[in-house]
Design an enzyme around this catalytic site. Structure first.
Site, short mmCIF file in Angstrom:
data_model
loop_
_atom_site.label_atom_id
_atom_site.label_comp_id
_atom_site.label_asym_id
_atom_site.label_seq_id
_atom_site.Cartn_x
_atom_site.Cartn_y
_atom_site.Cartn_z
N LYS A 1 0.83 -1.21 0.00
CA LYS A 1 0.00 0.00 0.00
C LYS A 1 0.88 1.28 0.00
O LYS A 1 2.08 1.21 0.24
CB LYS A 1 -0.94 -0.01 1.21
CG LYS A 1 -2.01 -1.12 1.14
CD LYS A 1 -2.89 -1.04 -0.10
CE LYS A 1 -4.24 -1.71 0.03
NZ LYS A 1 -4.26 -3.18 -0.02
C1 LIG Z 1 -5.59 -3.94 0.64
C2 LIG Z 1 -7.04 -3.71 0.71
C3 LIG Z 1 -7.81 -4.08 1.82
C4 LIG Z 1 -7.29 -4.97 2.91
O1 LIG Z 1 -6.17 -4.51 3.57
P1 LIG Z 1 -5.15 -5.57 4.25
O2 LIG Z 1 -4.32 -4.66 5.11
O3 LIG Z 1 -4.36 -6.21 3.17
O4 LIG Z 1 -5.95 -6.50 5.05
C5 LIG Z 1 -9.15 -3.74 1.88
N1 LIG Z 1 -9.72 -3.07 0.87
C6 LIG Z 1 -9.05 -2.70 -0.22
C7 LIG Z 1 -9.75 -1.92 -1.30
C8 LIG Z 1 -7.69 -3.02 -0.36
O5 LIG Z 1 -7.03 -2.68 -1.46
#
Ligand SMILES: *Cc1c(COP(=O)(O)O)cnc(C)c1O
Length: 399
Positions: free
Chosen positions: A186
């Site tokens: 992210k």
């Molecule tokens: C990455 C993501 C999540 C989940 O996050 P994690 O930290 O990987 O559990 C939820 N929603 C969206 C749109 C994402 O891209």
């Protein structure tokens, strides 16, 4: 993206402070920790940065959605509406509450189509999760207005849009609660981690209690063991090392977004040469976190042909209609109701299937997604990579 591209001495120094204190747990150990409370400090900094007022750190973006839904009171028999283009985590969290995910079409923002949202609201709708996919704004003002008419709370899944804004206001701060992910890929990352933000102190308190087994965190002479509880919870606690890295990454977030905006302009210019190209609708380009560039070609065939040439040049774009993690018709495990639970929960209860999906249910989204291509925008973009990219796009423009 992602934030690990620019890990440096700031992250190392932050982590070392935690290791030197010897305390990895976010609560208690006041005497030993020598004033080091990284998760708490990260929450305060994130709340101030987004302007939300309150922030609750958790273990992941998926956990953030679960905690937000639970604290809003969502449970078995309820419906929660989200969009058919998102990461699986959004609906996994809904299922984990026992509720039923209901999917809307996306429009050219590639986010929730408010016109379809109106059609999908029923007396069972208990929450709406708008997703700011691929770093840019959902039509959150319209979505919030529709939700308000029905008294339904809105959660903003801002996992992919940290640092993004709409008309000067941070994404995640429009609805009852905004959720973020700091997973390994992210925009800002702590390896694994998440955050819930809200301006509602009561909701924040419920989230704080739920993510820590129900502990009310009210100081008392008995310490942690003597704390009160008003409902059952779970463990989604962030640890101090994640909080430490989060502080270093948050300090870099505005710089990350600025670098991505510049690199995105470069990508957009190169892609503009493709015949018949159009771009995803961005509601407020100034507030775009610019993690991705998304464009559309005239039809499915031209999209396949162009991406084939791009792939041959080692510059292939992401095609979401072929990517089963982010788009409704590719979620075969959801559509087929596959679960490790013998009784078939949450798809079945008392021997009867209660959640059924039609793979063809979102034709308007399909018409957009089959001609959509996306590039991830890096924070660092070396000259050599730019030259190669421009050459590949020129070649693709000739077909
Ligand atoms: C990455 C993501 C999540 C989940 O996050 P994690 O930290 O990987 O559990 C939820 N929603 C969206 C749109 C994402 O891209």
């Amino acid at each position: 993206m992602p934030g690990f591209e620019i890990f440096g001495k700031e992250e190392k120094e932050q982590v070392l402070e935690v290791l030197e204190s010897g305390v990895l747990f976010r609560y208690e150990f006041a005497a030993q920790r020598k004033g080091v409370w990284k998760v708490l400090e990260f929450e305060k900094a994130f709340a101030a940065y987004t302007g939300a007022g309150f922030a609750q750190a958790v273990t992941s973006g998926t956990a953030a959605l679960k905690v937000a839904l639970a604290a809003l009171g969502v449970g078995a028999g309820d419906e929660v509406i989200t969009q058919g283009f998102t990461f699986v985590a959004t609906w996994e969290a809904i299922l984990d509450c026992g509720a039923t995910p209901v999917f809307t079409e996306v429009d050219l923002t590639l986010n929730m189509d408010p016109n379809d949202l109106v059609k999908k609201i029923t007396p069972k709708t208990k929450a709406i999760i708008a997703v700011h996919m691929l770093g840019a704004q959902a039509r959150i003002v319209e979505i919030k207005a529709i939700a308000d008419q029905h008294n339904i709370p809105v959660i903003e899944d801002t996992a992919q849009a940290a640092g993004g804004k709409l008309h000067g206001r941070h994404l995640g701060s429009f609805g009852a609660c905004g959720t973020f992910s700091f997973d390994a890929v992210k925009t800002m990352t702590t390896g694994e981690g998440g955050m819930c933000i809200t301006s509602d102190e009561n909701l924040w308190r419920r989230m704080s209690e739920y993510q820590d087994h129900g502990h009310d965190h009210v100081p008392n002479p008995g310490g942690r063991g003597g704390e009160g509880r008003s409902f059952v919870g779970f463990n989604y606690r962030m640890m101090e090392i994640q909080g430490a890295i989060g502080l270093a990454q948050l300090a870099k977030l505005n710089g990350i977004v600025a670098a991505q905006q510049e690199n995105k302009r470069f990508f957009q210019e190169a892609v503009s040469g493709l015949p018949g190209v159009s771009f995803r609708e961005i509601l407020d380009p100034k507030g775009d976190s610019a993690t991705f560039l998304t464009f559309m070609l005239p039809d499915k065939e031209s999209t396949t042909a162009v991406n084939q040439v791009l792939r041959e040049q080692d510059a292939g774009a992401i095609r979401w209609s072929e990517n089963s993690w982010h788009y409704y018709p590719g979620w075969e495990h959801l559509l087929a109701g596959k679960t490790p639970c013998h009784g078939g929960w949450p798809f079945s209860a008392h021997g009867k299937r209660r959640i059924i999906y039609d793979p063809q249910a979102l034709p308007a989204s399909a018409a957009i997604m089959e001609r959509t291509l996306t590039y991830q925008v890096p924070i660092l973009l070396p000259e050599g990579q730019k030259t190669k990219f421009v050459a590949a796009l020129k070649k693709a423009a000739q077909i």
